[in-house]
Enzyme design. Structure first.
Site, PDB file in Angstrom:
ATOM      1  N   SER A 283       0.834  -1.201   0.000  1.00 39.27           N
ATOM      2  CA  SER A 283       0.000   0.000   0.000  1.00 39.27           C
ATOM      3  C   SER A 283       0.864   1.245   0.000  1.00 39.27           C
ATOM      4  O   SER A 283       1.677   1.451   0.907  1.00 39.27           O
ATOM      5  CB  SER A 283      -0.906   0.021   1.235  1.00 39.27           C
ATOM      6  OG  SER A 283      -1.522   1.291   1.373  1.00 39.27           O
TER       7      SER A 283
ATOM      8  N   HIS B 101      -1.248  -1.222  -4.213  1.00 40.35           N
ATOM      9  CA  HIS B 101      -2.519  -0.887  -3.569  1.00 40.35           C
ATOM     10  C   HIS B 101      -2.584   0.610  -3.299  1.00 40.35           C
ATOM     11  O   HIS B 101      -1.659   1.192  -2.731  1.00 40.35           O
ATOM     12  CB  HIS B 101      -2.640  -1.666  -2.257  1.00 40.35           C
ATOM     13  CG  HIS B 101      -3.987  -1.593  -1.616  1.00 40.35           C
ATOM     14  ND1 HIS B 101      -5.055  -2.363  -2.035  1.00 40.35           N
ATOM     15  CD2 HIS B 101      -4.439  -0.846  -0.575  1.00 40.35           C
ATOM     16  CE1 HIS B 101      -6.113  -2.101  -1.273  1.00 40.35           C
ATOM     17  NE2 HIS B 101      -5.767  -1.178  -0.391  1.00 40.35           N
TER      18      HIS B 101
ATOM     19  N   ASP C 269      -4.874   3.421  -1.457  1.00 46.10           N
ATOM     20  CA  ASP C 269      -5.956   3.698  -0.506  1.00 46.10           C
ATOM     21  C   ASP C 269      -6.507   5.094  -0.738  1.00 46.10           C
ATOM     22  O   ASP C 269      -5.792   6.094  -0.590  1.00 46.10           O
ATOM     23  CB  ASP C 269      -5.438   3.588   0.935  1.00 46.10           C
ATOM     24  CG  ASP C 269      -5.170   2.151   1.339  1.00 46.10           C
ATOM     25  OD1 ASP C 269      -6.108   1.340   1.256  1.00 46.10           O
ATOM     26  OD2 ASP C 269      -4.031   1.838   1.735  1.00 46.10           O
TER      27      ASP C 269
ATOM     28  N   MET D  72      -9.229   7.854   0.487  1.00 49.04           N
ATOM     29  CA  MET D  72     -10.085   8.209   1.613  1.00 49.04           C
ATOM     30  C   MET D  72     -10.590   9.635   1.433  1.00 49.04           C
ATOM     31  O   MET D  72      -9.845  10.504   0.968  1.00 49.04           O
ATOM     32  CB  MET D  72      -9.308   8.100   2.931  1.00 49.04           C
ATOM     33  CG  MET D  72      -8.631   6.753   3.134  1.00 49.04           C
ATOM     34  SD  MET D  72      -7.705   6.699   4.688  1.00 49.04           S
ATOM     35  CE  MET D  72      -6.745   5.193   4.434  1.00 49.04           C
TER      36      MET D  72
ATOM     37  N   HIS E 165      -8.581   1.114  -3.770  1.00 57.01           N
ATOM     38  CA  HIS E 165      -9.547   0.828  -2.709  1.00 57.01           C
ATOM     39  C   HIS E 165     -10.253   2.126  -2.339  1.00 57.01           C
ATOM     40  O   HIS E 165      -9.664   3.007  -1.711  1.00 57.01           O
ATOM     41  CB  HIS E 165      -8.795   0.235  -1.506  1.00 57.01           C
ATOM     42  CG  HIS E 165      -9.654  -0.044  -0.323  1.00 57.01           C
ATOM     43  ND1 HIS E 165      -9.128  -0.298   0.930  1.00 57.01           N
ATOM     44  CD2 HIS E 165     -11.004  -0.119  -0.177  1.00 57.01           C
ATOM     45  CE1 HIS E 165     -10.102  -0.514   1.793  1.00 57.01           C
ATOM     46  NE2 HIS E 165     -11.251  -0.399   1.135  1.00 57.01           N
TER      47      HIS E 165
ATOM     48  N   MET F  24     -12.369   4.092  -0.158  1.00 50.17           N
ATOM     49  CA  MET F  24     -12.983   4.241   1.167  1.00 50.17           C
ATOM     50  C   MET F  24     -13.673   5.597   1.189  1.00 50.17           C
ATOM     51  O   MET F  24     -13.278   6.528   1.897  1.00 50.17           O
ATOM     52  CB  MET F  24     -11.912   4.126   2.254  1.00 50.17           C
ATOM     53  CG  MET F  24     -11.372   2.713   2.402  1.00 50.17           C
ATOM     54  SD  MET F  24      -9.970   2.601   3.539  1.00 50.17           S
ATOM     55  CE  MET F  24      -8.632   2.914   2.383  1.00 50.17           C
TER      56      MET F  24
ATOM     57  N   MET G 198     -11.552  -6.074   5.586  1.00 50.60           N
ATOM     58  CA  MET G 198     -10.744  -5.176   6.403  1.00 50.60           C
ATOM     59  C   MET G 198     -10.518  -5.806   7.774  1.00 50.60           C
ATOM     60  O   MET G 198     -11.470  -6.247   8.422  1.00 50.60           O
ATOM     61  CB  MET G 198     -11.425  -3.830   6.559  1.00 50.60           C
ATOM     62  CG  MET G 198     -11.516  -3.012   5.276  1.00 50.60           C
ATOM     63  SD  MET G 198      -9.909  -2.562   4.589  1.00 50.60           S
ATOM     64  CE  MET G 198      -9.225  -1.551   5.907  1.00 50.60           C
TER      65      MET G 198
ATOM     66  N   ASP H  65      -6.713  -6.558   4.405  1.00 48.30           N
ATOM     67  CA  ASP H  65      -5.995  -5.291   4.570  1.00 48.30           C
ATOM     68  C   ASP H  65      -6.154  -4.817   6.005  1.00 48.30           C
ATOM     69  O   ASP H  65      -7.272  -4.697   6.501  1.00 48.30           O
ATOM     70  CB  ASP H  65      -6.574  -4.258   3.594  1.00 48.30           C
ATOM     71  CG  ASP H  65      -5.837  -2.929   3.645  1.00 48.30           C
ATOM     72  OD1 ASP H  65      -4.850  -2.801   4.389  1.00 48.30           O
ATOM     73  OD2 ASP H  65      -6.264  -2.010   2.919  1.00 48.30           O
TER      74      ASP H  65
END
Length: 217
Positions: free
Chosen positions: A9, A34, A36, A38, A67, A69, A138, A171
């Site tokens: 990540s 990966h 992330d 957010m 991913h 989120m 998660m 993750d």
């Protein structure tokens, strides 16, 4: 038997030299990168957007595993798809109509993942399992790197593997020790941030996460 895939990540990478960090992870044996994402709403943190995905796309040949989120993921699928994402994962808790999000991701010819938080059971995703390529479980509350692994999530992974034969990604709080637990529970895609980018030897770290030289279970 499935090969164990390692997806470092970039949340834990050195952003002052992000391109080089990704190249180093690829050279060390990473399978995916990966990303992330957010939004400060679905989770209490802000990270990167499509501009970063676009910037790192030319740096690596590895799949970019994005991913989301975020709230209202359907609003951002197109932007991330066009920026170069290969896999787009959304949270079941953030979406009232997951089938429409899946159709949208498929429209852009990307692989589809659906994610569940530690306290979410499998029931909400069961109706769409046949429509997705991957389930991300998660094992920490999404939002911040460096949290401790929640061992109560392991039975969920085991139960999911009984009914889902495609990729199961895990993750949160992953290191060489907890990676053993998730692999034995049936997960085959391991996301790790500090366990890779926080070490001096990425190759050794990735090999340890994979569980040896062949990485099969």
């Amino acid at each position: 038997m499935q090969k164990i895939l390692i997806a470092p990540s970039i949340l834990s990478a050195d952003f002052s030299k992000l391109g080089q960090e990704i190249k180093d992870a690829e050279k060390a044996g990473a399978d995916w990168i990966h990303v992330d994402v957010m939004d400060g709403h679905f989770v209490p943190n802000l990270t990167v957007g499509p501009v970063v995905v676009k910037a790192v796309r030319p740096v690596t040949k590895l799949p970019l595993d994005v991913h989301l989120m975020i709230e209202n993921p359907e609003k951002y699928v197109e932007s991330f798809a066009k920026a170069g994402a290969d896999i787009i994962t959304f949270h079941i808790e953030a979406e009232d109509d997951p089938k429409e999000v899946i159709k949208l991701i498929r429209y852009f010819k990307k692989k589809v993942g659906v994610s569940i938080r530690p306290k979410t059971d499998l029931k909400p995703i069961e109706p769409i399992l046949s429509m997705v390529d991957m389930v991300l479980v998660m094992t920490v509350e999404p939002g911040f790197a460096g949290q401790e692994f929640i061992f109560d999530c392991l039975p969920k992974i085991e139960n999911l593997r009984k009914i889902f034969k495609k990729d199961i990604q895990v993750d949160g709080g992953i290191n060489a020790s907890t990676a053993v637990e998730v692999r034995s529970s049936g997960a085959n895609v391991i996301v790790a941030g500090t366990a890779v980018f926080g070490t001096k030897n990425y190759e050794e770290a990735i090999k340890n996460l994979r569980g040896g030289t062949d990485g099969r279970y």
